[in-house]
Design an enzyme around this catalytic site. Sequence first.
Site, PDB file in Angstrom:
ATOM      1  N   HIS A 153      -9.787   1.009  -0.277  1.00  0.00           N
ATOM      2  CA  HIS A 153      -8.777   1.542   0.638  1.00  0.00           C
ATOM      3  C   HIS A 153      -9.397   2.383   1.753  1.00  0.00           C
ATOM      4  CE1 HIS A 153      -4.531   1.166   1.018  1.00  0.00           C
ATOM      5  NE2 HIS A 153      -4.281   1.194  -0.275  1.00  0.00           N
ATOM      6  N   ASP A 417      -4.128 -19.847   2.753  1.00  0.00           N
ATOM      7  CA  ASP A 417      -4.245 -21.297   2.557  1.00  0.00           C
ATOM      8  C   ASP A 417      -5.602 -21.774   3.065  1.00  0.00           C
ATOM      9  OD1 ASP A 417      -3.990 -24.042   2.444  1.00  0.00           O
ATOM     10  OD2 ASP A 417      -2.297 -24.161   3.843  1.00  0.00           O
TER      11      ASP A 417
END
Length: 477
Positions: A153, A417
């Site tokens: 983070h 994808d």
Amino acid sequence: MEAFKKSIKSQTIPLCVLDTQGSFSNIPFVFFYENTAGSSEFMPSDALRDSFYEMMQRFPIFAGRVKSTGRGNTSVVVDANNPNMPDYSESSCGVHFDTLKENGFCWRSWPDGIATAGPMTRADASGEIRLINVHVVRMQDNSGVAIYFSIPHYIVDGVAHMEIMKYWCQVYQLQRSGQSERLAGLPVFSVDRSIIQESLPKERKPVDALTHQTFTGFSLIAELLAWLSPKLRGRLLSMVIARQKAEAHLFHVSKASLESLRTTIGALLPEAAAIPNSELLLSVTAKTLAQSQALATGAGASSTKKDTATLPLAVIFEVREYLNLTFKNYSGNALVPLITSTPLKMLETPTTPESLVTMISKFSKTVDSVDPGLVASHIEMVMPRPSCFTRPIARFAGNKTAMSFVYDLMPDMYEADFGNGRPSWVSPIEPFRANAVLLLTSHDNTDGIDVFLTAYPSVMKEVLKNEFWCDFAKLIY
């Protein structure tokens, strides 16, 4: 990889408090891709690896080291002569993709060792905090591929994490289709934290008293934590989190459940139809966790010593829109936490339409307060106080009911994808800190929201028996 190494230039990239306030944890997700066609050329390892390092040339920050210069001033230092290389590994396993599907992709069915970094940001066995961890696992008989993708983070928030994953997918597809010349036309992401200051709107609105007190009040523990090196702080906090032995579960809340709840409270709250899903889930999960904590400890709302007891809650908002950062491809953190405190007696009451309306009305004040003026005031409050990023965790550390709720739905992770369609499943890893709620895009992105919820084991036992929660949310695993 060699081209990436040659592209690295020595530089120092200052981080800001919006980065360090979330620096205790990684963002670790696993993406599962099925080889539905049974192709021998399904997501080949060399193509995945080459496209990853091609992508890395556009993100030199991932070759740096997190350095602290005291009181929380933190930078990523990139040394071209001694880069901190990404942790990219590959392996194969004896688990068939069909087994994963048959088990609903539950954590216990995953290949062993798939996560090469835990939930907390800490140094690995080599003594380095890697700024990106990737593990590509090929399933038995080439039936599919699992990709563990984790970034601390310190470097990104959930929005940027997902954009970088999609960027890798784009690079892979262009290279595989023989269109490498189009790589130059891909977006350029900025890691320049000064963009935050430059994007502050003109409006200003006072920060609420509890959030202001949390970030500006003195805490010796917080100051000591801020002075520690990132490696030592990560090691200590990892030990604390490990002792929690937190249990996690993934739930699905359907559109039908959300609309039914709106209908139920509609007679008491005329504006129920317009209440955001996140606000409904904030109210329901806060009550569910508080009720479960009371049952687990045997100290319910009837206890006289709990008359003034409260549940501290950090509601974390993603604020790119308020800063007009959506068009600037900013890849740092743009999260602002608001600290609220709710009487436990109010939360622990049975979940009824009346008690829910009370909670929704309370949390609406927090949610509705977030606007450009508040975001600007919060940033101006924390920026001159680089050590203040440790103060919320110091405030929450001694309270077993303290809770964090990430208000905004994580971006659609199923958009990652590589050219064979959406992933079959995407999930965070199981270990995490207790009393955290994360809202995820559902696998069926046309229906509802998935809720990743954690708690102490004794509390989670009560969550799984909570009648209202079990009617409202379906347990996935």
